[in-house]
Design a protein around this motif. Structure first.
Motif, mmCIF file in Angstrom:
data_model
loop_
_atom_site.group_PDB
_atom_site.id
_atom_site.type_symbol
_atom_site.label_atom_id
_atom_site.label_comp_id
_atom_site.label_asym_id
_atom_site.label_seq_id
_atom_site.Cartn_x
_atom_site.Cartn_y
_atom_site.Cartn_z
ATOM 1 N N GLN A 182 1.166 -1.007 0.104
ATOM 2 C CA GLN A 182 0.266 -0.350 0.335
ATOM 3 C C GLN A 182 1.041 1.065 -0.356
ATOM 4 O O GLN A 182 1.748 1.369 0.403
ATOM 5 N N GLU A 202 0.864 5.502 1.231
ATOM 6 C CA GLU A 202 0.181 6.547 2.033
ATOM 7 C C GLU A 202 0.600 8.303 2.044
ATOM 8 O O GLU A 202 1.500 8.544 1.337
ATOM 9 N N THR A 213 0.372 10.777 2.942
ATOM 10 C CA THR A 213 0.073 11.875 4.445
ATOM 11 C C THR A 213 0.250 13.204 4.544
ATOM 12 O O THR A 213 1.489 13.488 4.221
ATOM 13 N N ASP A 249 -1.922 13.239 8.889
ATOM 14 C CA ASP A 249 -2.932 12.040 8.519
ATOM 15 C C ASP A 249 -3.131 11.905 7.014
ATOM 16 O O ASP A 249 -2.713 12.148 6.538
ATOM 17 N N PRO A 250 -3.005 9.559 7.032
ATOM 18 C CA PRO A 250 -3.399 9.763 5.774
ATOM 19 C C PRO A 250 -4.575 10.723 5.125
ATOM 20 O O PRO A 250 -5.619 10.810 5.793
ATOM 21 N N ARG A 306 -4.903 6.676 0.787
ATOM 22 C CA ARG A 306 -3.583 5.418 1.166
ATOM 23 C C ARG A 306 -4.802 4.653 -0.311
ATOM 24 O O ARG A 306 -5.956 4.317 -0.357
#
Length: 411
Positions: free
Chosen positions: A299, A301, A303, A306-307, A310
């Motif tokens: 995966q 992200e 960010t 915070d992401p 995703r």
């Protein structure tokens, strides 16, 4: 480095030599060779059994791990300096002199020597089919540390007890139950061989007895008159511990706009961005890194604290080792990161972080008209037209009134 007096483990040691390892033997309680000198490890891998050198202590082993040196530990049944070390890795050992016991299946061997079936895919550290292995030693109860990697589980009918009854198991179990938590250790929740992978990638494996590596058990037949899997199991344990198997790395990462190839120093809100990473896996047979496209759950992200995004990072067909995805940058400016954080039990972790700013469009980068604003445009135009018509009618009315007033005065 391995302890001296290892003629009974020649099969295991010859397997290490065949794998390309140069072995250094150290006599017990000797001054050298030291494992750490001038704050630097002298060895890449350290197998350790009963006899300890003077410089091999729980503290020195922890220092080896912090310097990315791999360690293989065979725990003796009796109390030793290595027993407190296991607690540092979330392993709870039974009281001293408490071997694992099983009376099933019926056999002509002591109750402390167990045949254990190794299920396929029972542990990520075991990559091959292995025949049942003979085990003699102590089990361990596992804590909740996510870095633990169980390799070999105890049979469900086995238990560890300070009391060994040769005539049957009922009296032993009853006596163990009376002793409480320290007397009875039973079931498949116990682990006989357990790995631990530190956050820096170093690995340490605890095995409940050195006999599992011995020539005697490697040549001993199982109940079906087949050679035991001890030799293959020992080699698999060493391969995982010494980072031959399940070792990954990130070669490089790339990011750019869709339909472009050069990376951008910054991106604009709502840009279509492409992110790619290249991953390799160590091939111990060829002794080199090879592109690896076998990860199906990688995966990415995007960010900022915070992401914001995703998304999956799938492998690219026709490009070995390449994983790529595209997404739209969020409608928010700030300093963002491309983050790849892959952690799976038994595998080396993959961590990558690339910082990139996302900025608002320039003054000339906004569209001239917004389709979503047409109601406002319509309202503004209709208001302007209505005002113009009203002003025209109003002014025309005033002119007619003046003409009428002048005509009445002339009469």
């Amino acid at each position: 480095m391995v302890p001296i007096g290892t003629s009974q483990y020649s099969t295991f040691l010859e397997g290490l030599k065949a794998g390309g390892y140069d072995l250094t033997f150290g006599p017990p309680k000797s001054e050298g060779p030291v494992v750490i000198k001038v704050d630097a490890p002298n060895f890449v891998h350290v197998p350790q059994a009963r006899n300890l050198g003077k410089d091999i202590t729980p503290q020195s082993i922890v220092q080896l791990l912090s310097r990315k040196t791999n360690v293989l530990v065979a725990l003796p049944t009796k109390q030793s300096p290595l027993h407190p070390l296991a607690a540092e890795f979330s392993l709870v050992l039974p009281p001293p002199s408490t071997p694992l016991i099983s009376y099933s299946p019926k056999r002509d061997t002591p109750s402390t020597l167990l045949p254990i079936k190794v299920e396929d895919h029972s542990s990520p550290a075991l990559t091959k089919h292995i025949e049942p292995v003979w085990f003699s030693g102590i089990p361990a109860s596992l804590g909740s540390n996510p870095l633990l990697v169980p390799i070999l589980r105890a049979p469900s009918e086995s238990f560890a007890s300070e009391t060994t009854v040769t005539s049957g198991s009922a009296d032993a179990v009853a006596d163990s139950v009376e002793r409480g938590g320290e007397g009875l250790w039973a079931g498949s929740s116990l682990s006989l061989a357990t790995g631990f992978q530190a956050t820096n990638g170093a690995r340490i494996t605890f095995v409940g007895g050195a006999e599992i590596f011995s020539d005697e058990l490697a040549q001993k037949e199982t109940e079906r008159h087949r050679q035991s899997g001890n030799a293959a199991f020992s080699r698999e344990v060493a391969a995982w511990t010494f980072q031959e198997n399940l070792v990954l790395r990130i070669d490089k990462v790339e990011h750019h706009l869709v339909n472009a190839t050069e990376p951008n120093e910054q991106y604009t809100n709502n840009d279509q961005v492409v992110f790619s990473t290249y991953i390799s896996k160590w091939n111990p047979t060829k002794g080199k890194w090879e592109p690896y496209s076998g990860l199906k759950d990688l995966q990415l992200e995007f960010t900022m604290l915070d992401p914001f995004i995703r998304t999956s990072l799938p492998p690219v067909r026709g490009a070995p080792g390449k994983y790529s995805t595209s997404f739209r940058a969020p409608d928010r400016h700030g300093v963002f990161k491309f983050v790849v954080d892959y952690k799976r039990k038994g595998w080396t972790s993959l961590e990558s972080s690339t910082t990139v700013p996302v900025v608002p469009p320039r003054h000339d980068g906004y569209p001239r008209f917004l389709s979503a604003a047409w109601p406002y445009y319509t309202g503004a135009i209709s208001t302007s037209v209505a005002f113009f018509l009203f002003s025209t009618i109003w002014l025309a009315g005033e002119v007619n009134e003046r003409k009428r007033s002048k005509g009445s005065k002339a009469e």
